[in-house]
Design a protein around this motif. Structure first.
Motif, PDB file in Angstrom:
ATOM      1  N   ALA A 139      17.130  48.680 -14.640  1.00 39.65           N
ATOM      2  CA  ALA A 139      18.404  48.684 -15.377  1.00 39.65           C
ATOM      3  C   ALA A 139      19.198  47.390 -15.211  1.00 39.65           C
ATOM      4  N   SER A 140      18.559  46.326 -14.722  1.00 37.37           N
ATOM      5  CA  SER A 140      19.267  45.060 -14.537  1.00 37.37           C
ATOM      6  C   SER A 140      19.115  44.113 -15.715  1.00 37.37           C
ATOM      7  N   TYR A 141      18.183  44.420 -16.620  1.00 36.89           N
ATOM      8  CA  TYR A 141      17.898  43.520 -17.734  1.00 36.89           C
ATOM      9  C   TYR A 141      18.051  44.245 -19.066  1.00 36.89           C
ATOM     10  N   ALA A 142      18.188  43.435 -20.116  1.00 36.11           N
ATOM     11  CA  ALA A 142      18.343  43.987 -21.467  1.00 36.11           C
ATOM     12  C   ALA A 142      17.389  43.268 -22.414  1.00 36.11           C
ATOM     13  N   TYR A 143      17.024  43.964 -23.489  1.00 34.75           N
ATOM     14  CA  TYR A 143      16.193  43.332 -24.515  1.00 34.75           C
ATOM     15  C   TYR A 143      16.904  43.383 -25.860  1.00 34.75           C
ATOM     16  N   ALA A 144      16.678  42.354 -26.660  1.00 39.51           N
ATOM     17  CA  ALA A 144      17.255  42.280 -28.000  1.00 39.51           C
ATOM     18  C   ALA A 144      16.225  42.757 -29.018  1.00 39.51           C
ATOM     19  N   SER A 145      16.688  43.542 -29.993  1.00 45.53           N
ATOM     20  CA  SER A 145      15.808  43.979 -31.086  1.00 45.53           C
ATOM     21  C   SER A 145      16.467  43.631 -32.410  1.00 45.53           C
ATOM     22  N   SER A 146      15.695  43.765 -33.483  1.00 42.84           N
ATOM     23  CA  SER A 146      16.214  43.460 -34.818  1.00 42.84           C
ATOM     24  C   SER A 146      17.126  44.549 -35.356  1.00 42.84           C
ATOM     25  N   GLY A 147      17.278  45.662 -34.620  1.00 43.92           N
ATOM     26  CA  GLY A 147      18.197  46.698 -35.064  1.00 43.92           C
ATOM     27  C   GLY A 147      17.837  48.066 -34.515  1.00 43.92           C
ATOM     28  N   MET A 148      18.825  48.936 -34.410  1.00 47.25           N
ATOM     29  CA  MET A 148      18.612  50.297 -33.945  1.00 47.25           C
ATOM     30  C   MET A 148      17.649  51.017 -34.879  1.00 47.25           C
ATOM     31  N   GLY A 149      16.604  51.586 -34.312  1.00 48.28           N
ATOM     32  CA  GLY A 149      15.640  52.321 -35.115  1.00 48.28           C
ATOM     33  C   GLY A 149      14.581  51.453 -35.754  1.00 48.28           C
ATOM     34  N   GLY A 150      14.643  50.135 -35.519  1.00 49.74           N
ATOM     35  CA  GLY A 150      13.645  49.236 -36.082  1.00 49.74           C
ATOM     36  C   GLY A 150      12.350  49.270 -35.287  1.00 49.74           C
ATOM     37  N   ILE A 151      11.336  48.580 -35.804  1.00 52.65           N
ATOM     38  CA  ILE A 151      10.027  48.642 -35.162  1.00 52.65           C
ATOM     39  C   ILE A 151      10.054  48.035 -33.770  1.00 52.65           C
ATOM     40  N   SER A 152      10.811  46.939 -33.558  1.00 55.82           N
ATOM     41  CA  SER A 152      10.843  46.348 -32.217  1.00 55.82           C
ATOM     42  C   SER A 152      11.534  47.284 -31.226  1.00 55.82           C
ATOM     43  N   HIS A 153      12.524  48.051 -31.693  1.00 57.71           N
ATOM     44  CA  HIS A 153      13.168  49.059 -30.848  1.00 57.71           C
ATOM     45  C   HIS A 153      12.157  50.120 -30.429  1.00 57.71           C
ATOM     46  N   LEU A 154      11.433  50.678 -31.389  1.00 58.83           N
ATOM     47  CA  LEU A 154      10.492  51.747 -31.060  1.00 58.83           C
ATOM     48  C   LEU A 154       9.302  51.220 -30.253  1.00 58.83           C
ATOM     49  N   GLN A 155       8.894  49.986 -30.507  1.00 63.34           N
ATOM     50  CA  GLN A 155       7.816  49.417 -29.707  1.00 63.34           C
ATOM     51  C   GLN A 155       8.239  49.238 -28.245  1.00 63.34           C
ATOM     52  N   MET A 156       9.462  48.779 -28.036  1.00 61.43           N
ATOM     53  CA  MET A 156       9.927  48.607 -26.657  1.00 61.43           C
ATOM     54  C   MET A 156      10.153  49.949 -25.963  1.00 61.43           C
ATOM     55  N   GLU A 157      10.548  50.952 -26.726  1.00 58.60           N
ATOM     56  CA  GLU A 157      10.676  52.284 -26.139  1.00 58.60           C
ATOM     57  C   GLU A 157       9.300  52.823 -25.762  1.00 58.60           C
ATOM     58  N   THR A 158       8.293  52.494 -26.557  1.00 59.26           N
ATOM     59  CA  THR A 158       6.923  52.861 -26.200  1.00 59.26           C
ATOM     60  C   THR A 158       6.511  52.131 -24.923  1.00 59.26           C
ATOM     61  N   PHE A 159       6.865  50.850 -24.829  1.00 64.22           N
ATOM     62  CA  PHE A 159       6.587  50.058 -23.628  1.00 64.22           C
ATOM     63  C   PHE A 159       7.222  50.706 -22.397  1.00 64.22           C
TER      64      PHE A 159
END
Length: 314
Positions: A139-159
């Motif tokens: 919980a010390s780091y954050a990631y940027a995505s192209s938007g809520m619900g976008g593919i990069s969001h769901l891919q990182m949630e899969t990660f």
């Protein structure tokens, strides 16, 4: 039925008699925008009309895509599509205004590897170190995505699900602003399609750690694929394509498909796309439709398993 077929054929024969609008539902500078601007001039020449690029960021790509899908199915309003707009957002949002059944998949244009990259100030410079750092400081780091619900969001949630780590999600209004803040160090981590991330990586402003690709990329021979690090479900490239409203006449779909195919056969167009980090693909309407449906089904499962919602809770 015969009259309908005749009118559809006549529409396709007369098409286009005015400029065509190709909406990019993200900010300028992102991967979707890059691919659109490469193909639009040649596509327009093949069709005999100007293809106008219109950037309409916001809502993770849903707002602009929905506006196009509500347009008349006459081929004058088209949208650049990504897994975010055709599958990810419809999969996660209970209020999504459309689903795969509400669009006409015209052609997939290019497929791009996706990459997890970090700002050079991040303590780790390779995947193993990256994963160890996330586990060492949860919980010390954050990631940027192209938007809520976008593919990069769901891919990182899969990660996160596959690795058991936690990293905070910071959604942006498209890939370009997400990348800009990652480069500036406002956010430490970003996951994005390679075409928009590549210039920053080559300039040393982002460090690539792992890629979604059938094999390692020649530009980064030391960067492993997701499959190599034990994350095979994430080793899927992102496809960019063109979609239109539901109910477009088959003759019209075929005409646009053929124009884009012809554009992609031009060496200069193909080379520009490949130099951007993407791979040219020219499937049929049927193939692209099947691809969208498959991606949607996969992401629906991810959303259900992770209990993801559009407000970010899970």
């Amino acid at each position: 039925m015969g009259l309908l077929a005749t009118s559809s054929a006549a529409l396709a024969q007369a098409y286009p008699n005015k400029p065509i609008r190709l909406v990019v539902p993200f900010a300028p500078g992102g991967s979707t925008d890059v691919v659109a601007r490469v193909i639009a001039p040649s596509m327009g020449r093949k069709l005999g009309q100007t293809v106008i690029i219109e950037n309409r960021p916001g809502g993770g790509g849903v707002t602009a895509t929905n506006e196009v899908l509500r347009s008349p199915p006459d081929g004058y309003s088209l949208a650049m599509a990504t897994p975010s707009t055709t599958a990810a957002n419809p999969a996660i949002s209970t209020k999504a205004p459309y689903g795969p059944a509400d669009l006409t998949a015209i052609i997939d244009v290019a497929a791009t590897p996706t990459v997890i990259a970090v700002n050079p100030s991040f303590p780790a410079k390779d995947y193993a170190g990256f994963l160890a750092e996330l586990k060492r400081k949860p919980a010390s780091y954050a990631y940027a995505s192209s938007g809520m619900g976008g593919i990069s969001h769901l891919q990182m949630e899969t990660f996160k699900s596959l690795t058991g780590v936690f990293i905070t999600h910071i959604p942006y209004r498209g890939a370009a602003p997400a990348l800009n803040d990652a480069v500036a160090g406002q956010v430490q981590v970003v996951m994005d399609a390679l075409p928009s991330a590549l210039p920053f990586i080559k300039a040393g402003k982002l460090v690539p750690l792992v890629v979604a690709s059938p094999e390692r990329l020649s530009d980064f021979p030391d960067v492993p694929t997701f499959a190599e690090v034990g994350l095979a479900p994430m080793n899927r490239m992102s496809a960019f394509g063109i979609v239109g409203p539901k109910g477009m006449p088959p003759e019209l779909v075929r005409k646009i498909n053929e124009a884009v195919r012809a554009a992609l056969e031009e060496p200069a167009v193909r080379q520009q796309i490949e130099r951007s980090g993407a791979m040219v693909i020219t499937g049929s309407h049927e193939q692209y439709t099947a691809e969208i449906n498959s991606e949607f089904a996969l992401l629906k499962r991810v959303v259900a398993e992770r209990k993801l919602t559009m407000d970010g809770s899970n």
